[in-house]
Design a protein around this motif. Structure first.
Motif, PDB file in Angstrom:
ATOM      1  N   THR A  14       0.823  -1.206   0.000  1.00 40.24           N
ATOM      2  CA  THR A  14       0.000   0.000   0.000  1.00 40.24           C
ATOM      3  C   THR A  14       0.862   1.263   0.000  1.00 40.24           C
ATOM      4  OG1 THR A  14      -1.765  -1.164   1.186  1.00 40.24           O
ATOM      5  CG2 THR A  14      -1.810   1.237   1.236  1.00 40.24           C
ATOM      6  N   ALA A  15       1.921   1.263   0.808  1.00 41.52           N
ATOM      7  CA  ALA A  15       2.817   2.423   0.850  1.00 41.52           C
ATOM      8  C   ALA A  15       3.521   2.626  -0.489  1.00 41.52           C
ATOM      9  CB  ALA A  15       3.839   2.246   1.969  1.00 41.52           C
ATOM     10  N   ALA A  63       3.162   5.804  -3.145  1.00 41.15           N
ATOM     11  CA  ALA A  63       4.313   6.523  -3.684  1.00 41.15           C
ATOM     12  C   ALA A  63       4.277   6.554  -5.206  1.00 41.15           C
ATOM     13  CB  ALA A  63       5.604   5.872  -3.194  1.00 41.15           C
ATOM     14  N   VAL A  64       3.802   5.472  -5.821  1.00 42.67           N
ATOM     15  CA  VAL A  64       3.664   5.436  -7.280  1.00 42.67           C
ATOM     16  C   VAL A  64       2.628   6.465  -7.736  1.00 42.67           C
ATOM     17  CG1 VAL A  64       2.923   4.036  -9.233  1.00 42.67           C
ATOM     18  CG2 VAL A  64       4.414   3.046  -7.491  1.00 42.67           C
ATOM     19  N   ASP A  84       9.368   7.394  -2.488  1.00 36.80           N
ATOM     20  CA  ASP A  84      10.366   6.426  -2.943  1.00 36.80           C
ATOM     21  C   ASP A  84       9.735   5.051  -3.171  1.00 36.80           C
ATOM     22  OD1 ASP A  84      12.680   5.126  -3.554  1.00 36.80           O
ATOM     23  OD2 ASP A  84      13.590   5.282  -1.573  1.00 36.80           O
ATOM     24  N   PRO A  85       9.063   4.842  -4.312  1.00 34.66           N
ATOM     25  CA  PRO A  85       8.466   3.511  -4.558  1.00 34.66           C
ATOM     26  C   PRO A  85       9.516   2.411  -4.656  1.00 34.66           C
ATOM     27  CG  PRO A  85       8.379   4.884  -6.538  1.00 34.66           C
ATOM     28  CD  PRO A  85       8.807   5.776  -5.413  1.00 34.66           C
ATOM     29  N   ARG A  86      10.729   2.771  -5.011  1.00 31.40           N
ATOM     30  CA  ARG A  86      11.785   1.765  -5.090  1.00 31.40           C
ATOM     31  C   ARG A  86      12.076   1.174  -3.712  1.00 31.40           C
ATOM     32  NH1 ARG A  86      17.751   2.735  -7.901  1.00 31.40           N
ATOM     33  NH2 ARG A  86      18.531   0.605  -7.545  1.00 31.40           N
ATOM     34  N   THR A  91       4.617  -7.587  -8.062  1.00 30.42           N
ATOM     35  CA  THR A  91       4.117  -7.508  -9.434  1.00 30.42           C
ATOM     36  C   THR A  91       3.075  -6.414  -9.567  1.00 30.42           C
ATOM     37  OG1 THR A  91       4.512  -9.888  -9.730  1.00 30.42           O
ATOM     38  CG2 THR A  91       3.050  -8.823 -11.301  1.00 30.42           C
ATOM     39  N   ARG A  92       2.208  -6.301  -8.571  1.00 30.90           N
ATOM     40  CA  ARG A  92       1.187  -5.245  -8.621  1.00 30.90           C
ATOM     41  C   ARG A  92       1.821  -3.851  -8.542  1.00 30.90           C
ATOM     42  NH1 ARG A  92      -1.692  -9.295  -5.596  1.00 30.90           N
ATOM     43  NH2 ARG A  92      -0.853  -8.509  -3.626  1.00 30.90           N
ATOM     44  N   VAL A  93       2.861  -3.710  -7.728  1.00 27.85           N
ATOM     45  CA  VAL A  93       3.533  -2.419  -7.631  1.00 27.85           C
ATOM     46  C   VAL A  93       4.224  -2.065  -8.951  1.00 27.85           C
ATOM     47  CG1 VAL A  93       5.364  -1.134  -6.467  1.00 27.85           C
ATOM     48  CG2 VAL A  93       3.841  -2.610  -5.139  1.00 27.85           C
TER      49      VAL A  93
END
Length: 410
Positions: free
Chosen positions: A164-165, A169-170, A266-268, A300-302
């Motif tokens: 979720t976090a 971020a995405v 920071d999605p990474r 995979t969803r992210v």
């Protein structure tokens, strides 16, 4: 302000202030009520109710705090320390602890005020009504907390929080995704901007950068992304024209530097934490391939959200600010390489990993080469680690079906 409101003490302090104010409200509002009204509703019984409330809420607060600390300790030792901050920021847990602590303070303040005859006969009515309302709110909070604590800090709950976090971020991302990271090159006459701190970039204030750029009449070129490790020798931004010391300082202050990475921009980092959860689950001491498969599904969803993300006017960069784009190849390596390394000897993990990579190839054409390279790397590791010829042949057949005949269902 957002970081401040995430602290446990902040929410608890607000509840305590409200509770104390409610307990003392009877002294102010009580004189406007009649004595007969207070007698009819039984306001004299409020003393006993407050005594029971004070004793029980202190016990419940201690229990709740113990449960939260145990969840934090369990996540640190068995999941990953990087995910603990998401548990600490949990609003349901903070509301429960704040409610119980605030109710205890409400009861204590009420008992003290009653012992000093601050309320009078009519002021007890307000205290009585406030006590009933507090008890109703405690019951609702306690029911939610009982339901919540059953899953709080569990592996599946932590994976969902990290996912979720990362997805948030995405959604807030201001740059598009690219296959390779752009190489940062500075013109010979560029004015580099550096920071004295050593740490991770956790936030970049784009509005401040845009104001300075407008004031100077040039473009502020950001050279680092959130999550990057910086030091006094690394350039964090550069200008194509000169600026005074105040403007340079304002640009440097727009970068928030902390000791540890954060999830917000920071999605990474979310993918890194997911990979750490899978790596811990695949260790010989735990040996839990199911958790690794759940991480692959979440990752995979992210990544799919990243591939579909296209910044619009609401979250695009300001006109005079440029930020380097994220590199898809780096994101693939962050998630899949640790899982391919630690789960190389498990056929079920290898199968899910191959299917997960194929899922991403249908979303963007440029994703296929990076996914295929990660697939080949995972297959090479699995071939060296699998001890059964049957498992090895099964994985080889699957990869042939997926990558050489991609029309077949995954």
């Amino acid at each position: 302000m957002r970081l401040l409101t995430r602290h446990v003490w902040f929410r608890a302090a607000l509840f305590c202030v409200f509770a104390a104010s409610l307990a003392l409200a009877g002294a102010v509002v009580g004189p406007v009520l009649s004595y007969d009204f207070g007698t009819k509703i039984g306001a004299k019984s409020v003393d006993n109710i407050l005594n029971v409330l004070a004793a029980s809420m202190l016990t419940v607060t201690t229990f709740s705090l113990t449960a939260m600390v145990q969840a934090y300790s369990g996540a640190t030792s068995s999941i990953t320390p990087r995910a603990v901050q998401l548990l600490i920021d949990d609003t349901t847990a903070q509301n429960a602890l704040s409610t119980f602590l605030g109710s205890f303070l409400f009861a204590v303040v009420g008992i003290i005020a009653l012992s000093t005859d601050l309320y009078g006969e009519t002021g007890r009515v307000i205290l009585y009504i406030g006590t009933i309302l507090v008890i109703l709110y405690i019951v609702v909070t306690l029911l939610r907390w009982i339901e919540h604590v059953a899953n709080f800090g569990r592996v599946s709950d932590t994976i969902n929080r990290v996912e979720t976090a990362a997805l948030k971020a995405v959604a807030d991302l201001t740059v598009p995704l690219r296959f390779h990271a752009s190489t940062t090159t500075f013109p010979a006459d560029a004015r580099p901007i550096r920071c004295d701190a050593i740490g991770r970039v956790t936030h970049i204030d784009l509005s401040d950068l845009a104001e300075v750029a407008e004031e100077i009449g040039t473009v502020v070129n950001v050279a680092v992304s959130p999550g990057a490790l910086i030091d006094p020798a690394r350039t964090i931004a550069w200008l194509s024209s000169d600026a005074d010391d105040r403007q340079i300082r304002k640009i440097a202050d727009a970068f928030t530097i902390a000791d540890n990475r954060a999830f917000d921009q920071d999605p990474r980092f979310g993918l890194v934490v997911l990979a750490e959860i899978a790596a811990r689950a695949l260790s010989p001491a735990v040996n839990d391939p199911g958790t690794a498969i759940a991480v692959l599904d979440a990752g995979t969803r992210v990544l799919a959200a990243l591939l579909r993300h296209h910044p619009d006017e609401t979250n695009a960069n300001p006109a005079r600010v440029t930020i380097p784009p994220l590199a898809f190849r780096d994101l693939i390596e962050d998630l899949y390489r640790p899982i391919a390394r630690d789960g190389a000897s498990m056929l079920e993990v290898g199968i899910r990993l191959q299917k997960s990579l194929l899922t991403l190839t249908g979303l963007e054409p440029f994703a296929r080469s990076a996914c295929e390279a990660a697939s080949a790397d995972a297959l090479e590791r699995a071939e060296a680690a699998l001890t059964s010829d049957a498992d090895r042949n099964a994985l080889l057949r699957l990869r042939h079906q997926l990558w050489e005949a991609p029309h077949m269902p995954a």
